[in-house]
Design a protein around this motif. Sequence first.
Motif, PDB file in Angstrom:
ATOM      1  N   ALA A  41      32.799  42.391  42.405  1.00  0.00           N
ATOM      2  CA  ALA A  41      31.775  40.998  43.194  1.00  0.00           C
ATOM      3  C   ALA A  41      33.336  39.801  42.329  1.00  0.00           C
ATOM      4  CB  ALA A  41      31.001  40.435  41.582  1.00  0.00           C
ATOM      5  N   PHE A  42      32.947  38.803  43.455  1.00  0.00           N
ATOM      6  CA  PHE A  42      34.049  37.097  43.367  1.00  0.00           C
ATOM      7  C   PHE A  42      35.578  37.677  43.393  1.00  0.00           C
ATOM      8  CE2 PHE A  42      31.925  37.255  39.285  1.00  0.00           C
ATOM      9  CZ  PHE A  42      31.057  36.716  39.594  1.00  0.00           C
ATOM     10  N   TYR A  43      35.660  38.716  44.840  1.00  0.00           N
ATOM     11  CA  TYR A  43      37.012  39.578  45.553  1.00  0.00           C
ATOM     12  C   TYR A  43      36.074  39.361  46.904  1.00  0.00           C
ATOM     13  CZ  TYR A  43      39.284  39.381  40.885  1.00  0.00           C
ATOM     14  OH  TYR A  43      39.956  38.502  39.933  1.00  0.00           O
ATOM     15  N   PRO A  44      37.503  39.299  47.375  1.00  0.00           N
ATOM     16  CA  PRO A  44      37.588  39.077  48.934  1.00  0.00           C
ATOM     17  C   PRO A  44      37.835  41.159  48.941  1.00  0.00           C
ATOM     18  CG  PRO A  44      39.683  38.715  48.566  1.00  0.00           C
ATOM     19  CD  PRO A  44      38.758  38.368  47.419  1.00  0.00           C
ATOM     20  N   GLY A  67      27.415  39.559  53.225  1.00  0.00           N
ATOM     21  CA  GLY A  67      28.282  40.583  51.415  1.00  0.00           C
ATOM     22  C   GLY A  67      29.502  40.400  51.616  1.00  0.00           C
ATOM     23  N   ALA A  68      30.072  40.936  53.042  1.00  0.00           N
ATOM     24  CA  ALA A  68      31.206  41.066  53.019  1.00  0.00           C
ATOM     25  C   ALA A  68      32.345  39.455  53.160  1.00  0.00           C
ATOM     26  CB  ALA A  68      32.265  41.381  54.650  1.00  0.00           C
ATOM     27  N   SER A  69      33.013  38.974  52.807  1.00  0.00           N
ATOM     28  CA  SER A  69      33.702  38.071  52.458  1.00  0.00           C
ATOM     29  C   SER A  69      35.426  38.065  52.536  1.00  0.00           C
ATOM     30  CB  SER A  69      33.937  36.881  51.232  1.00  0.00           C
ATOM     31  OG  SER A  69      34.759  38.346  49.864  1.00  0.00           O
ATOM     32  N   VAL A  70      36.206  36.687  53.654  1.00  0.00           N
ATOM     33  CA  VAL A  70      37.999  36.942  53.789  1.00  0.00           C
ATOM     34  C   VAL A  70      37.857  35.601  53.358  1.00  0.00           C
ATOM     35  CG1 VAL A  70      38.868  36.961  56.019  1.00  0.00           C
ATOM     36  CG2 VAL A  70      37.126  38.205  55.451  1.00  0.00           C
ATOM     37  N   LYS A  71      39.208  36.158  52.953  1.00  0.00           N
ATOM     38  CA  LYS A  71      40.251  35.369  52.446  1.00  0.00           C
ATOM     39  C   LYS A  71      40.701  34.556  53.075  1.00  0.00           C
ATOM     40  CE  LYS A  71      41.524  34.648  48.304  1.00  0.00           C
ATOM     41  NZ  LYS A  71      42.251  35.104  46.410  1.00  0.00           N
ATOM     42  N   PRO A 128      32.261  42.614  34.178  1.00  0.00           N
ATOM     43  CA  PRO A 128      32.591  44.050  34.220  1.00  0.00           C
ATOM     44  C   PRO A 128      32.963  43.859  35.386  1.00  0.00           C
ATOM     45  CG  PRO A 128      30.261  43.693  35.031  1.00  0.00           C
ATOM     46  CD  PRO A 128      30.184  42.439  34.407  1.00  0.00           C
ATOM     47  N   VAL A 129      33.543  42.770  35.277  1.00  0.00           N
ATOM     48  CA  VAL A 129      34.978  42.522  36.938  1.00  0.00           C
ATOM     49  C   VAL A 129      36.227  43.188  36.405  1.00  0.00           C
ATOM     50  CG1 VAL A 129      36.037  41.434  39.157  1.00  0.00           C
ATOM     51  CG2 VAL A 129      33.746  41.186  38.923  1.00  0.00           C
ATOM     52  N   PHE A 130      36.559  42.680  35.213  1.00  0.00           N
ATOM     53  CA  PHE A 130      37.561  42.989  34.496  1.00  0.00           C
ATOM     54  C   PHE A 130      37.594  44.469  34.059  1.00  0.00           C
ATOM     55  CE2 PHE A 130      37.752  38.348  35.367  1.00  0.00           C
ATOM     56  CZ  PHE A 130      38.418  38.511  35.924  1.00  0.00           C
ATOM     57  N   VAL A 215      37.501  30.568  52.028  1.00  0.00           N
ATOM     58  CA  VAL A 215      36.992  31.263  52.228  1.00  0.00           C
ATOM     59  C   VAL A 215      35.789  31.867  53.153  1.00  0.00           C
ATOM     60  CG1 VAL A 215      35.999  33.190  50.370  1.00  0.00           C
ATOM     61  CG2 VAL A 215      38.240  32.069  48.977  1.00  0.00           C
ATOM     62  N   TRP A 216      35.815  32.749  53.513  1.00  0.00           N
ATOM     63  CA  TRP A 216      34.416  32.496  54.369  1.00  0.00           C
ATOM     64  C   TRP A 216      33.464  33.805  53.860  1.00  0.00           C
ATOM     65  CZ3 TRP A 216      33.421  30.453  58.738  1.00  0.00           C
ATOM     66  CH2 TRP A 216      34.450  29.427  59.906  1.00  0.00           C
ATOM     67  N   LEU A 217      32.379  33.489  53.913  1.00  0.00           N
ATOM     68  CA  LEU A 217      31.225  34.064  53.195  1.00  0.00           C
ATOM     69  C   LEU A 217      30.507  35.588  54.556  1.00  0.00           C
ATOM     70  CD1 LEU A 217      29.380  36.488  50.871  1.00  0.00           C
ATOM     71  CD2 LEU A 217      28.638  34.171  50.510  1.00  0.00           C
TER      72      LEU A 217
END
Length: 219
Positions: A41-44, A67-71, A128-130, A215-217
Amino acid sequence: MDWWDAAVRDNARWCGAVCATHGQPGATDADAWSVPRRSPAFYPDAVTLRRGVDAAGLLARIDDGPGASVKDSYADLDLARYGYRPLFTAEWIHRPPADPGPGPGPALTPVTSADGLARWAAAHGAGPVFRPALLADPRVTVLARYAPDGSVTGGAVLTRGDRVTGVSNVFGDERLWPALCRAAPPGVPLVGYESGADLAAATRAGFRPTGPLRVWLRP
């Protein structure tokens, strides 16, 4: 040095470090860094590393579902025709080596334990991402600001590269920015990205915008 490129590559390394702690170190070539399975979560799922990357080829490298994302590091892709929508825009920033001078407020302290990281992550909001494995990465320093009662009231992450140090995940009040500059390695340029009020706070601490990102989602 091209500060835009330096900030992009540092951010891709940071994304790779986080994803590696989730069992996805990713792959990097001249076009992009990417992971084949959904990122945390929160990461591309991908970060472009140059201008003019082929969009179809980039999306073929990732799990191109909802849910895919691209920076889009240079804000030059059109992913709308592939079913994506802009999630947010921001500015890459850099700060040349400079003495930040003394400043008010508590100092930032490195986080060195799994329990400390869990408390930092809870205050940050990403939970929990970190993961504790981040603390074993010699490139990564997680910094916390503590209240007198020991609670975490702010923080940031530094990622050390060969020529720059990356700044990310800054949270807390505006005094974090000068404190962060004091905590960073001396004589090394700082890079990162921010938007809105955080960009304004970074600018007041000596950072300068170098170029846009998007950032694209995929909903």
